[in-house]
Design a protein around this motif. Structure first.
Motif, PDB file in Angstrom:
ATOM      1  N   ASN A  99       0.791   1.856  16.893  1.00  0.00           N
ATOM      2  CA  ASN A  99       2.085   2.538  16.787  1.00  0.00           C
ATOM      3  C   ASN A  99       2.946   2.069  15.626  1.00  0.00           C
ATOM      4  OD1 ASN A  99       1.973   4.116  19.370  1.00  0.00           O
ATOM      5  ND2 ASN A  99       1.703   2.058  20.171  1.00  0.00           N
ATOM      6  N   PHE A 100       2.367   1.387  14.638  1.00  0.00           N
ATOM      7  CA  PHE A 100       3.202   0.814  13.594  1.00  0.00           C
ATOM      8  C   PHE A 100       4.024   1.855  12.841  1.00  0.00           C
ATOM      9  CE2 PHE A 100      -0.646   1.640  11.164  1.00  0.00           C
ATOM     10  CZ  PHE A 100      -0.180   2.033   9.923  1.00  0.00           C
ATOM     11  N   LYS A 101       3.468   3.041  12.627  1.00  0.00           N
ATOM     12  CA  LYS A 101       4.236   4.081  11.912  1.00  0.00           C
ATOM     13  C   LYS A 101       5.439   4.517  12.735  1.00  0.00           C
ATOM     14  CE  LYS A 101       0.324   6.473  10.442  1.00  0.00           C
ATOM     15  NZ  LYS A 101      -0.285   7.715   9.957  1.00  0.00           N
ATOM     16  N   SER A 102       5.260   4.731  14.020  1.00  0.00           N
ATOM     17  CA  SER A 102       6.369   5.126  14.895  1.00  0.00           C
ATOM     18  C   SER A 102       7.415   4.025  14.991  1.00  0.00           C
ATOM     19  CB  SER A 102       5.856   5.446  16.297  1.00  0.00           C
ATOM     20  OG  SER A 102       4.960   6.514  16.256  1.00  0.00           O
ATOM     21  N   ILE A 103       6.978   2.775  15.028  1.00  0.00           N
ATOM     22  CA  ILE A 103       7.919   1.658  15.088  1.00  0.00           C
ATOM     23  C   ILE A 103       8.764   1.610  13.825  1.00  0.00           C
ATOM     24  CG2 ILE A 103       8.143  -0.856  15.225  1.00  0.00           C
ATOM     25  CD1 ILE A 103       5.471  -0.801  16.838  1.00  0.00           C
TER      26      ILE A 103
ATOM     27  N   TYR B 197       0.847  -1.185   0.000  1.00  0.00           N
ATOM     28  CA  TYR B 197       0.000   0.000   0.000  1.00  0.00           C
ATOM     29  C   TYR B 197       0.884   1.236   0.000  1.00  0.00           C
ATOM     30  CZ  TYR B 197      -3.472  -3.355   1.618  1.00  0.00           C
ATOM     31  OH  TYR B 197      -4.299  -4.444   1.730  1.00  0.00           O
ATOM     32  N   TYR B 198       0.424   2.277  -0.668  1.00  0.00           N
ATOM     33  CA  TYR B 198       1.128   3.549  -0.593  1.00  0.00           C
ATOM     34  C   TYR B 198       1.069   4.062   0.844  1.00  0.00           C
ATOM     35  CZ  TYR B 198       1.127   3.710  -5.675  1.00  0.00           C
ATOM     36  OH  TYR B 198       1.328   3.413  -6.994  1.00  0.00           O
ATOM     37  N   VAL B 199       2.038   4.849   1.231  1.00  0.00           N
ATOM     38  CA  VAL B 199       2.097   5.384   2.584  1.00  0.00           C
ATOM     39  C   VAL B 199       0.809   6.121   2.939  1.00  0.00           C
ATOM     40  CG1 VAL B 199       3.297   7.027   4.090  1.00  0.00           C
ATOM     41  CG2 VAL B 199       4.609   5.466   2.707  1.00  0.00           C
ATOM     42  N   ASP B 200       0.236   6.806   1.972  1.00  0.00           N
ATOM     43  CA  ASP B 200      -1.015   7.529   2.223  1.00  0.00           C
ATOM     44  C   ASP B 200      -2.188   6.593   2.540  1.00  0.00           C
ATOM     45  OD1 ASP B 200       0.391   9.814   1.683  1.00  0.00           O
ATOM     46  OD2 ASP B 200      -0.412  10.084  -0.334  1.00  0.00           O
ATOM     47  N   ASP B 201      -2.049   5.329   2.167  1.00  0.00           N
ATOM     48  CA  ASP B 201      -3.110   4.345   2.405  1.00  0.00           C
ATOM     49  C   ASP B 201      -2.858   3.553   3.693  1.00  0.00           C
ATOM     50  OD1 ASP B 201      -4.352   5.082   0.044  1.00  0.00           O
ATOM     51  OD2 ASP B 201      -3.321   3.567  -1.141  1.00  0.00           O
ATOM     52  N   TRP B 202      -2.299   4.194   4.699  1.00  0.00           N
ATOM     53  CA  TRP B 202      -1.934   3.535   5.955  1.00  0.00           C
ATOM     54  C   TRP B 202      -3.127   2.910   6.672  1.00  0.00           C
ATOM     55  CZ3 TRP B 202      -4.226   5.424  10.315  1.00  0.00           C
ATOM     56  CH2 TRP B 202      -4.751   6.712  10.235  1.00  0.00           C
ATOM     57  N   THR B 203      -4.333   3.365   6.373  1.00  0.00           N
ATOM     58  CA  THR B 203      -5.510   2.813   7.056  1.00  0.00           C
ATOM     59  C   THR B 203      -5.710   1.327   6.724  1.00  0.00           C
ATOM     60  OG1 THR B 203      -6.951   3.639   5.302  1.00  0.00           O
ATOM     61  CG2 THR B 203      -6.717   5.018   7.268  1.00  0.00           C
ATOM     62  N   HIS B 204      -5.249   0.901   5.540  1.00  0.00           N
ATOM     63  CA  HIS B 204      -5.341  -0.521   5.189  1.00  0.00           C
ATOM     64  C   HIS B 204      -4.472  -1.358   6.128  1.00  0.00           C
ATOM     65  CE1 HIS B 204      -7.697   0.091   1.582  1.00  0.00           C
ATOM     66  NE2 HIS B 204      -6.826   0.988   1.160  1.00  0.00           N
ATOM     67  N   ILE B 205      -3.274  -0.873   6.405  1.00  0.00           N
ATOM     68  CA  ILE B 205      -2.372  -1.581   7.317  1.00  0.00           C
ATOM     69  C   ILE B 205      -2.986  -1.624   8.712  1.00  0.00           C
ATOM     70  CG2 ILE B 205      -0.098  -1.533   8.427  1.00  0.00           C
ATOM     71  CD1 ILE B 205       0.011  -2.324   5.475  1.00  0.00           C
TER      72      ILE B 205
ATOM     73  N   ASN C  62       8.859  11.397 -18.555  1.00  0.00           N
ATOM     74  CA  ASN C  62      10.320  11.216 -18.538  1.00  0.00           C
ATOM     75  C   ASN C  62      10.990  11.642 -17.239  1.00  0.00           C
ATOM     76  OD1 ASN C  62      10.387  10.080 -21.099  1.00  0.00           O
ATOM     77  ND2 ASN C  62      10.492  12.100 -22.074  1.00  0.00           N
ATOM     78  N   GLU C  63      10.246  11.694 -16.165  1.00  0.00           N
ATOM     79  CA  GLU C  63      10.813  12.033 -14.865  1.00  0.00           C
ATOM     80  C   GLU C  63      10.461  10.923 -13.879  1.00  0.00           C
ATOM     81  OE1 GLU C  63      10.364  15.438 -11.419  1.00  0.00           O
ATOM     82  OE2 GLU C  63       9.567  15.859 -13.410  1.00  0.00           O
ATOM     83  N   LYS C  64      11.467  10.516 -13.095  1.00  0.00           N
ATOM     84  CA  LYS C  64      11.227   9.514 -12.063  1.00  0.00           C
ATOM     85  C   LYS C  64      10.593  10.187 -10.853  1.00  0.00           C
ATOM     86  CE  LYS C  64      14.596   5.853 -12.496  1.00  0.00           C
ATOM     87  NZ  LYS C  64      15.817   5.240 -11.986  1.00  0.00           N
ATOM     88  N   ILE C  65       9.461   9.649 -10.439  1.00  0.00           N
ATOM     89  CA  ILE C  65       8.760  10.128  -9.261  1.00  0.00           C
ATOM     90  C   ILE C  65       8.912   9.053  -8.171  1.00  0.00           C
ATOM     91  CG2 ILE C  65       6.564  10.919  -8.318  1.00  0.00           C
ATOM     92  CD1 ILE C  65       7.562  12.625 -10.687  1.00  0.00           C
ATOM     93  N   TYR C  66       9.482   9.459  -7.045  1.00  0.00           N
ATOM     94  CA  TYR C  66       9.724   8.528  -5.953  1.00  0.00           C
ATOM     95  C   TYR C  66       8.648   8.649  -4.882  1.00  0.00           C
ATOM     96  CZ  TYR C  66      14.366   7.610  -7.799  1.00  0.00           C
ATOM     97  OH  TYR C  66      15.412   7.233  -8.601  1.00  0.00           O
ATOM     98  N   GLY C  67       8.409   7.550  -4.227  1.00  0.00           N
ATOM     99  CA  GLY C  67       7.469   7.540  -3.119  1.00  0.00           C
ATOM    100  C   GLY C  67       7.773   6.368  -2.205  1.00  0.00           C
TER     101      GLY C  67
END
Length: 173
Positions: A113-117, A67-75, A149-154
Motif C-alpha cells: 500500500n505504499f502508493k496509497s500511504i 526512482y521515477y514514479v513510473d518505476d514504482w516496481t523498484h520500490i 527550453n521548456e521545463k518538464i516536471y515530474g
C-alpha cells in the motif's frame, strides 16, 4: 515563566495541533490499514523521547535511491526484500504528523500500500524498528528537467534506508 512551564506549554500546544490535524490523516490511514486492525498510538510524551533517538542515528549505514514514479516496481521490490522486518511491530508515521504522532503496528501493510500511504499527505512516511536502530523513509519528490527550453516536471520516489540489519537484507539477496 520558568523552563518547565515553557516545556509544558509547548507540549500542550503540540497536543492541540495533533488533535486538530490528526483526524483527516487517521481516517485515511485506517481505510488503508483496515478499520478492524489494531495499532497503538504512541503518546506525545513518548514521541518526544523518540525524536532525539532518531537524530542520534546519524543515518549511518545508509542506502538511498531515487526512482521515477513510473518505476514504482523498484520500490515495491525493496519493500518486499525488507518484509522479514516489516512483517513485525515497528514504529510508523506519516511525515505531516511525525512531530506529534507515531503508531506501533505490524508494518507489513506498507509493502502493498505504499502508493496509497503516500497519497495521505502527499509527502512521505517513515518506519523504524522498536529499538530505533533501523529504519526507512519513503518520500514523493518533484523533479524537473529542461527540454527545448521548456521545463518538464515530474514526480519520483526517494527511499532512504539505514541500519545494518535492514540494509543487509538488500545486500545479502
Amino acid at each position: 515563566m520558568n523552563l518547565d512551564e515553557k516545556k509544558r506549554l509547548a507540549l500542550l500546544k503540540r497536543k492541540n495541533q495533533f488533535r486538530l490535524e490528526a483526524p483527516k490523516y487517521l481516517k485515511k490511514l485506517e481505510s488503508i490499514y483496515g478499520a478492524n486492525s489494531k495499532f497503538e498510538i504512541v503518546q506525545l510524551e513518548d514521541v518526544e523521547e523518540i525524536h532525539p533517538r532518531l537524530r542520534a542515528l546519524g543515518y549511518v549505514q545508509k542506502f538511498s535511491a531515487r526512482y521515477y514514479v513510473d518505476d514504482w516496481t523498484h520500490i515495491k521490490s525493496i519493500l518486499h526484500d525488507l518484509s522479514p522486518k516489516l512483517n513485525s511491530t515497528n514504529y510508523f508515521t506519516i511525515q505531516s504528523l511525525s512531530k506529534y504522532w507515531f503508531i506501533k503496528a505490524d508494518t507489513a501493510f506498507v509493502i502493498e500500500n505504499f502508493k496509497s500511504i503516500l497519497e495521505i499527505d502527499g509527502d512521505g512516511f517513515e518506519v523504524y524498528d522498536l529499538g530505533i536502530r533501523n529504519g526507512l523513509r519513503l518520500e514523493l519528490y518533484e523533479h524537473y528537467y529542461m527540454f527545448e527550453n521548456e521545463k518538464i516536471y515530474g514526480f519520483g520516489y526517494e527511499i532512504d534506508l539505514w541500519g545494518e540489519d535492514w540494509i543487509s537484507l538488500l545486500i545479502d539477496k
